[in-house]
Each structure stands twice: as C-alpha cells, then as structure tokens.
Design an enzyme around this catalytic site. Structure first.
Site, PDB file in Angstrom:
ATOM      1  N   SER A 171       8.872 -26.119  17.538  1.00  0.00           N
ATOM      2  CA  SER A 171       8.208 -25.683  16.311  1.00  0.00           C
ATOM      3  C   SER A 171       8.467 -24.240  15.917  1.00  0.00           C
ATOM      4  CB  SER A 171       6.698 -25.924  16.423  1.00  0.00           C
ATOM      5  OG  SER A 171       6.183 -25.274  17.571  1.00  0.00           O
ATOM      6  N   LYS A 203       6.691 -23.467   9.804  1.00  0.00           N
ATOM      7  CA  LYS A 203       5.593 -23.127   8.906  1.00  0.00           C
ATOM      8  C   LYS A 203       6.041 -22.887   7.467  1.00  0.00           C
ATOM      9  CE  LYS A 203       1.692 -22.844  11.402  1.00  0.00           C
ATOM     10  NZ  LYS A 203       0.395 -23.433  11.012  1.00  0.00           N
TER      11      LYS A 203
END
Length: 412
Positions: free
Chosen positions: A312, A63
């Site tokens: 992720s 992110k």
C-alpha cells in the site's frame, strides 16, 4: 469472523458502479501499477503470491486514488476556498499532490511523530503542513475546527464514499490482470482501502476471499468486528494503519463483505519489509508489508492458494529502514555481537581476531571497555560485531573461539 452473506454489495454505501466511475476519473492521472508474480516469495511461503505495487505511485502510496476522486467532485467554489485534511502522511501526500495539480489550496494537519519523509514530501507538493495532536484522531479534530473556521472542505482519509470508491479501483486492476485469484490480503487502518477493494472484488467475483490485516498494537477494526477489547498502544512500524477509530461507512462495508481480519506482530512486519526489499528490491513502509506479514505468520492457512497482496505504500524514513534491516540481519544470525572478558595485555586482541579471520567472519566493529566494568583492573571487556553467512556459520565461529580456549558470550 463469520461472513455476512445477507448483504449484497449493491446495497452498501459504495457500489461497483461507483468504483468503475472512479476508474474513469483517475485514468491518465494515477498510475496503473504493476501486479506481478513473486516466484521467490511463493517458494518461501508455499502460496502463489502476486504483488500490487502501490508503493510505486508518484506519491508512493495508494492514497492518491481516493484523494483525486474526492477532489474531482468539488464544486468550483469549494476549489477556490481550498481543502483541509488530517493524515499520518500518505493521505496528506495524495491530497497535496492532486490539489496542487488541480490548483486547489491545501492545508494538512499531521500528528506529532509523523515520519519526516512524509512531512517533507507533503510540503514539497505545495501544501501547508501543520503539526498538532498526539494522535491521528487529535489531528483530525484540529483539521475540522480549522476547516470550519476558514471555510475549507474537509477531505476525510477513509470514511467517505468517494474516497472508498477511488481505493477500490485497485481491485479492478488486480482482477483484470489475474482473474483466478483466491484471496486478497489488504492492510486495514481506517478501512477505506479494504472497503473499496471488497466492494469491487465481491461484485466481480463473489467467491473470492478478502482478508484484512492490522498491527497487533492497533487492532481497532478487529476489535469492532470481532467484539473484542484488545488494547491499542505503543509505536508500531506500521504507523499508516495505526488508527484508533475506524470509520462508520467503512465498518459497515467491512462487516458485510470482509471474510476475516488477522493481526500481525511487529517482528512479522519487520521480516516482511526486509524480504520485500531484499527479494523484490522494493521499498515498502510497515503498513505496506502487512499483507506479506500475515502470510509469514500463518503459512498453513494460505499454502497452495493464489494470493493478491497490496503493497500500500513506500514512505518510510531511511533511518528507520536501516534499523529494520539491521535487526533482521541479527535475527538471521548474519550480524552478531560477541563479548569477551580478556586480560589487558598485548596480543589478546590479535588472538581473537586471528580466530575470527580463520573462521571466515567479517569484523564490523570493535570496542574496548576498561572503565565502566566490574571486571578486575587488569581485565578488559572486548566487544566485537561480526558478519557471518547464517546461523550455522555463526555457530561454527563461536565453536572455533571456544576451541581456542577463548571465552565468549554471544548476543544473537
């Protein structure tokens, strides 16, 4: 899902040029994470598996790529005023970390139930954290209201071209390292990650397949793209992709470029997370393990193909991680609870222990229950938690107990 071959990546809200520009912005400030081959996972699944370790970013999440790209585009006045964001944790950390590095005040709204590790890490980066709202969508509404009243710029977690472009830099790195990938398998929450990856990958290699993965409990993008109405409910291990409403921009890109979306169960996510820790020695959160979960759920689909999986994020509560690993040990027959109804007299426990010891089982925990039971007063419930090598060893241990005329019920 039928692929839309009429839409070119150059005609979408985010282009390869945007992703390449983001790569220049991020250079030197965001880690170019390893993209490594996993021989053992490849052997297990029958596919050729390559792992992109975004869980090894400074904030343990991809992110921060999109967050930095968006923050870097703020005007001087916007930087002075500050920013506000809503996140279940990973976007919060990305915004907080890079906002602090750029001397931008940041306020983050997180929904109730956000893992403590994500909240504490966000605070540690210097952001003001406010818990509010039952869902991510509720927290986002509160963040927007707060931002409007205080003159703060709202940093969307996924539905923003600059955010999407930042996430797409992952695909540039993957394809630069391994040019002949057949498939990219990417977790989907709001869709920012897969949108950026799809734009970059399809621009560089139009024949590559891009597959999204969602948790069965939160099939929001799956429902939208496949015109389904599967329910969204419950607490998923993959809270990072538990998004009820995908973005408008991301939905457009996913519809145009993503070849398929698959759903994975909680059990497959847990199994994948456990394998990544035990085999790769790499901690991932539930969302980060979703790509491998998809391969484990449907190995025939991917057998013999070269796969790029994005890990992720790695922000998982340690207590939750412990529970996942213990449950996996139980599924594999390596940790079991045995129940015995025995006569309450000396020597009975010793007899059970002797058989278990001779069978090579390790005793982890022992519990007697004399009061809360329907057994006769001269009987006792004995529960023993044991470790065995595998299901075969467990079966032989139970067989040895029964051969010794010891009645046993196995919770396996």
């Amino acid at each position: 899902m039928t692929k839309n071959t009429k839409t070119s990546p150059t005609k979408l809200p985010v282009t390869l040029r945007d992703v390449e520009a983001a790569a220049v912005t991020l250079a030197g400030f965001v880690k170019r994470t390893n993209f490594d081959h996993s021989r053992t996972l490849s052997d297990i699944t029958g596919a050729d598996i390559w792992l992109k370790f975004e869980n090894l970013q400074f904030t343990a999440t991809f992110k921060e790529r999109g967050a930095l790209n968006r923050l870097s585009a703020l005007s001087a006045d916007q930087r002075r005023q500050g920013v506000v964001a809503a996140s279940a944790g990973n976007h919060a950390q990305g915004v907080a970390y890079h906002a602090a590095r750029l001397s931008i005040p940041a306020t983050i709204f997180v929904p109730a139930g956000t893992p403590t590790v994500k909240i504490e890490n966000t605070r540690r980066h210097g952001a003001t954290v406010i818990e509010g709202g039952a869902t991510l969508e509720d927290a986002a509404n509160l963040a927007k209201e707060h931002g409007a009243s205080c003159g703060l710029t709202y940093i969307h977690p996924y539905d923003d071209p600059l955010i999407i472009a930042g996430q797409g830099t992952i695909a540039l790195e993957m394809l630069a390292a391994v040019t002949d990938l057949d498939v990219l398998i990417v977790p989907i929450g709001g869709g920012g990650l897969i949108s950026g990856i799809a734009v970059a990958a399809k621009s560089l290699k139009p024949d590559i397949e891009v597959i999204g993965v969602q948790a069965t409990l939160y099939p929001s993008m799956y429902n939208l793209i496949k015109a389904q109405s599967l329910p969204m409910r419950g607490d998923t291990l993959a809270e990072g992709i538990a998004v009820k409403a995908p973005g408008a921009i991301t939905s457009e890109i996913v519809r145009a470029l993503v070849d398929d979306i698959v759903l994975v169960t909680e059990q497959h996510i847990e199994h994948a997370l456990s394998l990544l820790l035990t085999i790769e020695k790499s901690v991932t959160e539930g969302a980060g393990a979703a790509g491998l979960a998809a391969v484990l759920a449907d190995p025939d689909r991917f057998r013999g193909r070269k796969l790029g999986l994005v890990l992720s994020g790695g922000n998982i509560d340690t207590r939750l991680l412990s529970g996942v690993l213990t449950r996996q040990l139980a599924r594999e027959g390596r940790l079991s609870r045995l129940r015995f109804d025995i006569v309450d007299r000396p020597g009975q426990l010793a007899a059970v222990v002797a058989v278990l010891s001779n069978a090579g089982a390790n005793i982890v925990e022992v519990s007697h229950q004399r009061i809360f039971t329907d057994l006769p007063a001269k009987a006792v419930v004995l529960e023993v938690v044991i470790e065995t090598r595998d299901r075969s060893h467990l079966a032989s241990t139970i067989g040895a107990l029964r051969a010794a005329d010891i009645r046993v019920d196995a919770n396996t």
